[in-house]
Design an enzyme around this catalytic site. Structure first.
Site, PDB file in Angstrom:
ATOM      1  N   GLN A 172     -72.634  51.660  83.816  1.00  0.00           N
ATOM      2  CA  GLN A 172     -72.060  50.604  84.645  1.00  0.00           C
ATOM      3  C   GLN A 172     -70.749  50.044  84.101  1.00  0.00           C
ATOM      4  O   GLN A 172     -69.977  49.467  84.866  1.00  0.00           O
ATOM      5  CB  GLN A 172     -73.081  49.477  84.838  1.00  0.00           C
ATOM      6  CG  GLN A 172     -74.322  49.946  85.588  1.00  0.00           C
ATOM      7  CD  GLN A 172     -75.324  48.831  85.825  1.00  0.00           C
ATOM      8  OE1 GLN A 172     -76.186  48.595  84.987  1.00  0.00           O
ATOM      9  NE2 GLN A 172     -75.217  48.145  86.942  1.00  0.00           N
ATOM     10  N   ARG A 201     -76.889  42.763  74.873  1.00  0.00           N
ATOM     11  CA  ARG A 201     -77.725  43.895  75.239  1.00  0.00           C
ATOM     12  C   ARG A 201     -76.843  44.939  75.920  1.00  0.00           C
ATOM     13  O   ARG A 201     -76.267  44.674  76.972  1.00  0.00           O
ATOM     14  CB  ARG A 201     -78.841  43.442  76.193  1.00  0.00           C
ATOM     15  CG  ARG A 201     -79.652  44.621  76.710  1.00  0.00           C
ATOM     16  CD  ARG A 201     -80.841  44.203  77.570  1.00  0.00           C
ATOM     17  NE  ARG A 201     -81.479  45.409  78.063  1.00  0.00           N
ATOM     18  CZ  ARG A 201     -81.723  45.682  79.337  1.00  0.00           C
ATOM     19  NH1 ARG A 201     -81.434  44.802  80.274  1.00  0.00           N
ATOM     20  NH2 ARG A 201     -82.272  46.823  79.690  1.00  0.00           N
ATOM     21  N   HIS A 206     -80.650  53.744  80.096  1.00  0.00           N
ATOM     22  CA  HIS A 206     -80.421  52.930  81.298  1.00  0.00           C
ATOM     23  C   HIS A 206     -79.922  53.872  82.397  1.00  0.00           C
ATOM     24  O   HIS A 206     -78.833  53.719  82.929  1.00  0.00           O
ATOM     25  CB  HIS A 206     -79.440  51.793  81.003  1.00  0.00           C
ATOM     26  CG  HIS A 206     -79.559  50.620  81.944  1.00  0.00           C
ATOM     27  ND1 HIS A 206     -79.781  49.326  81.528  1.00  0.00           N
ATOM     28  CD2 HIS A 206     -79.475  50.539  83.295  1.00  0.00           C
ATOM     29  CE1 HIS A 206     -79.820  48.499  82.572  1.00  0.00           C
ATOM     30  NE2 HIS A 206     -79.632  49.218  83.661  1.00  0.00           N
ATOM     31  N   ASN A 213     -85.009  51.278  80.290  1.00  0.00           N
ATOM     32  CA  ASN A 213     -84.774  50.192  81.226  1.00  0.00           C
ATOM     33  C   ASN A 213     -85.453  50.506  82.560  1.00  0.00           C
ATOM     34  O   ASN A 213     -85.119  51.493  83.215  1.00  0.00           O
ATOM     35  CB  ASN A 213     -83.283  49.987  81.490  1.00  0.00           C
ATOM     36  CG  ASN A 213     -83.058  48.806  82.429  1.00  0.00           C
ATOM     37  OD1 ASN A 213     -83.373  47.667  82.088  1.00  0.00           O
ATOM     38  ND2 ASN A 213     -82.576  49.069  83.638  1.00  0.00           N
ATOM     39  N   GLU A 214     -86.395  49.670  82.932  1.00  0.00           N
ATOM     40  CA  GLU A 214     -87.006  49.715  84.264  1.00  0.00           C
ATOM     41  C   GLU A 214     -87.493  51.093  84.693  1.00  0.00           C
ATOM     42  O   GLU A 214     -86.965  51.686  85.642  1.00  0.00           O
ATOM     43  CB  GLU A 214     -86.020  49.177  85.314  1.00  0.00           C
ATOM     44  CG  GLU A 214     -85.589  47.756  85.033  1.00  0.00           C
ATOM     45  CD  GLU A 214     -84.712  47.178  86.139  1.00  0.00           C
ATOM     46  OE1 GLU A 214     -84.372  47.912  87.086  1.00  0.00           O
ATOM     47  OE2 GLU A 214     -84.374  45.995  86.056  1.00  0.00           O
ATOM     48  N   ASN A 245     -87.297  41.989  83.136  1.00  0.00           N
ATOM     49  CA  ASN A 245     -86.135  41.818  84.013  1.00  0.00           C
ATOM     50  C   ASN A 245     -86.639  41.161  85.284  1.00  0.00           C
ATOM     51  O   ASN A 245     -87.348  41.780  86.073  1.00  0.00           O
ATOM     52  CB  ASN A 245     -85.503  43.169  84.373  1.00  0.00           C
ATOM     53  CG  ASN A 245     -84.889  43.879  83.177  1.00  0.00           C
ATOM     54  OD1 ASN A 245     -84.887  43.358  82.065  1.00  0.00           O
ATOM     55  ND2 ASN A 245     -84.371  45.063  83.398  1.00  0.00           N
ATOM     56  N   TYR A 275     -85.769  38.830  88.688  1.00  0.00           N
ATOM     57  CA  TYR A 275     -84.718  38.304  89.559  1.00  0.00           C
ATOM     58  C   TYR A 275     -85.258  37.450  90.703  1.00  0.00           C
ATOM     59  O   TYR A 275     -84.693  36.433  91.042  1.00  0.00           O
ATOM     60  CB  TYR A 275     -83.900  39.455  90.159  1.00  0.00           C
ATOM     61  CG  TYR A 275     -82.986  40.165  89.195  1.00  0.00           C
ATOM     62  CD1 TYR A 275     -83.460  41.168  88.355  1.00  0.00           C
ATOM     63  CD2 TYR A 275     -81.633  39.845  89.122  1.00  0.00           C
ATOM     64  CE1 TYR A 275     -82.615  41.834  87.476  1.00  0.00           C
ATOM     65  CE2 TYR A 275     -80.779  40.513  88.245  1.00  0.00           C
ATOM     66  CZ  TYR A 275     -81.272  41.500  87.427  1.00  0.00           C
ATOM     67  OH  TYR A 275     -80.430  42.139  86.560  1.00  0.00           O
ATOM     68  N   TRP A 279     -77.737  38.806  83.289  1.00  0.00           N
ATOM     69  CA  TRP A 279     -77.134  40.008  83.852  1.00  0.00           C
ATOM     70  C   TRP A 279     -76.056  39.553  84.808  1.00  0.00           C
ATOM     71  O   TRP A 279     -76.372  38.929  85.800  1.00  0.00           O
ATOM     72  CB  TRP A 279     -78.164  40.880  84.581  1.00  0.00           C
ATOM     73  CG  TRP A 279     -77.519  42.164  85.012  1.00  0.00           C
ATOM     74  CD1 TRP A 279     -76.879  42.400  86.193  1.00  0.00           C
ATOM     75  CD2 TRP A 279     -77.384  43.350  84.231  1.00  0.00           C
ATOM     76  NE1 TRP A 279     -76.354  43.664  86.199  1.00  0.00           N
ATOM     77  CE2 TRP A 279     -76.648  44.262  85.012  1.00  0.00           C
ATOM     78  CE3 TRP A 279     -77.808  43.718  82.946  1.00  0.00           C
ATOM     79  CZ2 TRP A 279     -76.327  45.549  84.542  1.00  0.00           C
ATOM     80  CZ3 TRP A 279     -77.502  44.987  82.493  1.00  0.00           C
ATOM     81  CH2 TRP A 279     -76.765  45.884  83.296  1.00  0.00           C
ATOM     82  N   GLU A 281     -72.236  48.784  90.304  1.00  0.00           N
ATOM     83  CA  GLU A 281     -73.585  48.401  90.704  1.00  0.00           C
ATOM     84  C   GLU A 281     -74.270  49.550  91.477  1.00  0.00           C
ATOM     85  O   GLU A 281     -74.588  49.458  92.651  1.00  0.00           O
ATOM     86  CB  GLU A 281     -73.544  47.112  91.524  1.00  0.00           C
ATOM     87  CG  GLU A 281     -74.874  46.604  92.059  1.00  0.00           C
ATOM     88  CD  GLU A 281     -75.997  46.427  91.029  1.00  0.00           C
ATOM     89  OE1 GLU A 281     -75.700  46.241  89.836  1.00  0.00           O
ATOM     90  OE2 GLU A 281     -77.161  46.491  91.446  1.00  0.00           O
ATOM     91  N   TRP A 282     -74.455  50.678  90.782  1.00  0.00           N
ATOM     92  CA  TRP A 282     -75.242  51.803  91.289  1.00  0.00           C
ATOM     93  C   TRP A 282     -74.865  52.173  92.727  1.00  0.00           C
ATOM     94  O   TRP A 282     -73.678  52.339  93.015  1.00  0.00           O
ATOM     95  CB  TRP A 282     -76.747  51.509  91.104  1.00  0.00           C
ATOM     96  CG  TRP A 282     -77.046  51.097  89.683  1.00  0.00           C
ATOM     97  CD1 TRP A 282     -77.447  49.858  89.253  1.00  0.00           C
ATOM     98  CD2 TRP A 282     -76.903  51.894  88.487  1.00  0.00           C
ATOM     99  NE1 TRP A 282     -77.577  49.845  87.882  1.00  0.00           N
ATOM    100  CE2 TRP A 282     -77.260  51.068  87.388  1.00  0.00           C
ATOM    101  CE3 TRP A 282     -76.532  53.223  88.217  1.00  0.00           C
ATOM    102  CZ2 TRP A 282     -77.239  51.532  86.061  1.00  0.00           C
ATOM    103  CZ3 TRP A 282     -76.513  53.676  86.896  1.00  0.00           C
ATOM    104  CH2 TRP A 282     -76.869  52.843  85.851  1.00  0.00           C
TER     105      TRP A 282
HETATM  106  C1  GBH Z   1     -81.328  45.682  87.436  1.00  0.00           C
HETATM  107  O1  GBH Z   1     -82.442  46.082  88.180  1.00  0.00           O
HETATM  108  C2  GBH Z   1     -80.727  46.848  86.706  1.00  0.00           C
HETATM  109  O2  GBH Z   1     -81.347  47.031  85.448  1.00  0.00           O
HETATM  110  C3  GBH Z   1     -79.243  46.710  86.513  1.00  0.00           C
HETATM  111  O3  GBH Z   1     -78.702  47.930  86.068  1.00  0.00           O
HETATM  112  C4  GBH Z   1     -78.596  46.251  87.792  1.00  0.00           C
HETATM  113  O4  GBH Z   1     -77.214  46.169  87.680  1.00  0.00           O
HETATM  114  C5  GBH Z   1     -79.178  44.901  88.141  1.00  0.00           C
HETATM  115  O5  GBH Z   1     -80.533  45.026  88.336  1.00  0.00           O
HETATM  116  C6  GBH Z   1     -78.627  44.295  89.418  1.00  0.00           C
HETATM  117  O6  GBH Z   1     -79.069  45.009  90.529  1.00  0.00           O
HETATM  118  O7  GBH Z   1     -85.658  47.889  97.960  1.00  0.00           O
HETATM  119  O8  GBH Z   1     -86.876  46.227  96.743  1.00  0.00           O
HETATM  120  O9  GBH Z   1     -86.687  48.455  95.862  1.00  0.00           O
HETATM  121  C7  GBH Z   1     -83.084  45.061  88.912  1.00  0.00           C
HETATM  122  C8  GBH Z   1     -84.329  45.586  89.600  1.00  0.00           C
HETATM  123  C9  GBH Z   1     -84.984  47.260  91.118  1.00  0.00           C
HETATM  124  C10 GBH Z   1     -83.893  45.329  91.908  1.00  0.00           C
HETATM  125  C11 GBH Z   1     -84.648  47.962  92.403  1.00  0.00           C
HETATM  126  C12 GBH Z   1     -83.554  46.006  93.204  1.00  0.00           C
HETATM  127  C13 GBH Z   1     -84.181  47.717  94.712  1.00  0.00           C
HETATM  128  C14 GBH Z   1     -84.539  46.916  95.912  1.00  0.00           C
HETATM  129  N1  GBH Z   1     -83.980  46.260  90.826  1.00  0.00           N
HETATM  130  N2  GBH Z   1     -84.552  47.013  93.490  1.00  0.00           N
HETATM  131  S1  GBH Z   1     -86.047  47.407  96.643  1.00  0.00           S
END
Ligand code: GBH
Length: 522
Positions: free
Chosen positions: A26, A89, A138, A193-194, A338, A340, A460, A467-468
């Site tokens: 990223q 991190r 990651h 990571n995740e 993690n 959110y 974060w 952002e992916w």
């Molecule tokens: C993080 O994941 C990542 O570790 C980081 O790289 C990224 O930049 C950051 O979030 C911000 O996005 O349709 O409900 O499946 C957070 C966890 C998992 C949240 C996947 C969003 C997809 C939506 N993410 N999820 S869903």
């Protein structure tokens, strides 16, 4: 807004860790600099000249340059210093150290410029008394470990990425290389990571390698007796767990005594709140949590998958041997979370014929027999999945404490997305300040009122970054990055100033108190 019933002041425990996070793909750029190999994200975004998997990344953007941190690591450390943070991190790019995935395939030695880069970053951090928290994976898997039809150089031995049962061994070898190179100075390791995100989104969604979609292109994924999306995600997750278990074994047997470090796995999950008090909905919310957090947290703690998953998935869920279970149980030293946002959950019985040949297609989301939604009362960010639900953090921390009883918990990610592409130094990102202030108030309550052993919190992200699947359209940074400037110039947002007050004071900073401080300084 910051609710009235929130504490207006409150100190965090002494030595509480305040940090910010990033990930190699990223922010680094330098995608093929100095001998780095391609990762599956380089291929997926078309950076290496391969055809882009159509429509996958917003506007065809790539992380080829990103924030150019590969050339600007000192600037990044200077930002951390300005923020008054005590920890950073970041993640190591596996193909920057091992361009072809394994030592043997990479010519028997790591790529030295890559080693130099991480050594310099770590040393610069330590010179500034910032503790490195290093993520080993990651999501940027070496392309060499994944044979796919889009890659420029298909892998030699038909590696299948995380679906390959050789992957845990390859990962353990790479991790051991990192311990031997950096473990004298790095004491906090996050192996993965995740795993949820890369297992599910990478094998049935919009993340690299989106293997299911690719096999579909080749005619492999649609229907049949073994619908890939309903099996592969659990195989990928299983291999991720085994990979961590192998790494923990190696670390404990060969490095821990000498280096004295700790290992964790960063687990992401929504908090799942029952949509009603009905027994079915309460059970559905527990199930949803089991299918996201529990999928990984329970094996890492107890060496077994959650009952709800075994009941539902049967043969689709791989099993651990007794030896594997013993390796996994208790294989982390701290719980890395993690967190959110949250979702409301209702029970939703499966469609007739679900999972049967010719019936409704299986998917990881549908497997849980839940219907999820967001409350209209929860403020929206610019990311559709991310709404501000501060109490979700406290509920999740209480849950983690009660269910898994870890010795220590770190919130390794928490943050807010905006999208304004035009602001500069001093731009007032109120939405982010409000989000962070509310979540840290809930964090404080979890630590002070609920006795959760929270040791640290990482925002974060340090910087706006790639952002992916959304490319550069979503900005999570407390620092604005001008992606149109050759130097990828960094500008502090107002939230950076707020974060500095939080970290240096080691105490809550309600937004109103912060605003007064701001205006009195003008
Ligand atoms: C993080 O994941 C990542 O570790 C980081 O790289 C990224 O930049 C950051 O979030 C911000 O996005 O349709 O409900 O499946 C957070 C966890 C998992 C949240 C996947 C969003 C997809 C939506 N993410 N999820 S869903």
């Amino acid at each position: 807004a910051y609710p009235d019933q929130y504490p207006q002041s409150g100190r965090f425990p002494a030595n509480f860790t305040w940090g910010a996070g990033t990930a190699a793909y990223q922010v680094e750029g330098g995608w093929d600099a100095d001998g780095k190999g391609a990762s599956i994200w380089d291929t997926f975004t078309g950076t290496d000249g391969a055809p882009i998997n159509p429509g996958m990344v917003d506007r065809g953007q790539t992380g080829a340059i990103a924030c150019d941190s590969y050339h600007r690591a000192k600037d990044d450390v200077a930002l951390l210093v300005r923020l008054g943070l005590s920890a950073y991190r970041f993640s190591i790019s596996w193909p920057r150290l091992l361009p072809n995935g394994t030592l043997v395939m990479s010519g028997g030695a790591p790529n030295m410029p890559g080693v130099d880069y991480y050594n310099a970053l770590i040393d610069e951090l330590l010179r500034n008394r910032i503790t490195p928290y290093v993520t080993l994976y990651h999501w940027d898997l070496p392309q060499a470990l994944l044979h796919d039809p889009y890659a420029q150089r298909p892998s030699r031995d038909n590696w299948r990425g995380w679906l390959d049962d050789r992957l845990p061994g390859a990962f353990a070898q790479y991790a051991e290389l990192c311990f031997s190179l950096f473990g004298d100075r790095v004491k906090h390791w996050i192996t993965l990571n995740e795993p949820f995100t890369f297992a599910v989104l990478g094998h049935s969604g919009p993340h690299a390698p989106s293997l299911c979609n690719w096999e579909e292109t080749l005619g492999g994924c649609s229907g049949g007796p073994r619908p890939a999306a309903g099996w592969d995600v659990y195989v990928a997750g299983h291999h991720a767990l085994l990979a961590h278990a192998l790494v923990a074994k190696v670390y404990r047997e060969k490095y821990r005594a000498a280096q004295g470090g700790e290992l964790g796995v960063a687990l992401s999950s929504y908090w799942y709140e029952p949509a009603s008090h009905m027994r079915e909905d309460v059970a559905a919310a527990e199930r949803a949590l089991a299918f996201e957090l529990g999928w990984f947290a329970q094996p890492l703690t107890h060496g077994s998958y959650p009952r709800q998953m075994r009941d539902k998935l049967g043969a689709r869920l791989p099993a651990f041997s007794a030896e594997e279970a013993a390796l996994l149980a208790g294989s982390t030293d701290f719980f890395a979370l993690n967190l959110y946002s949250a979702l409301l959950v209702r029970d939703k019985p499966p469609a007739p014929g679900y999972g049967a040949p010719g019936g409704a297609p299986v998917s990881q989301r549908a497997d849980c027999d839940c219907e999820t939604s967001a409350s209209a009362a929860w403020p929206r960010s610019n990311a559709t999945w991310l709404r501000s639900v501060p109490w979700a953090l406290r509920k999740m921390l209480r849950h983690v404490h009660a269910r898994y009883a870890p010795a220590a918990v770190y919130v390794t990610e928490n943050g807010w997305a905006d999208s304004a592409a035009s602001f500069r130094e001093g731009a007032h990102d109120e939405g982010r300040i409000s989000f962070l202030a509310n979540y840290t108030a809930e964090l404080w309550r979890a630590a002070n009122e609920d006795g959760v052993p929270v040791r640290g919190y990482f925002v974060w992200s340090l910087l706006d970054n790639f952002e992916w699947e959304h490319g550069f359209s979503l900005r999570y940074g407390v620092t604005f990055v001008d992606f149109h400037s050759a130097r990828r110039t960094r500008y502090a947002k107002t939230s950076a100033c707020w974060l500095r007050a939080l970290a240096t004071g080691n105490a809550l900073v309600p937004p109103s108190a912060f605003a007064e401080g701001l205006s009195s300084r003008r």
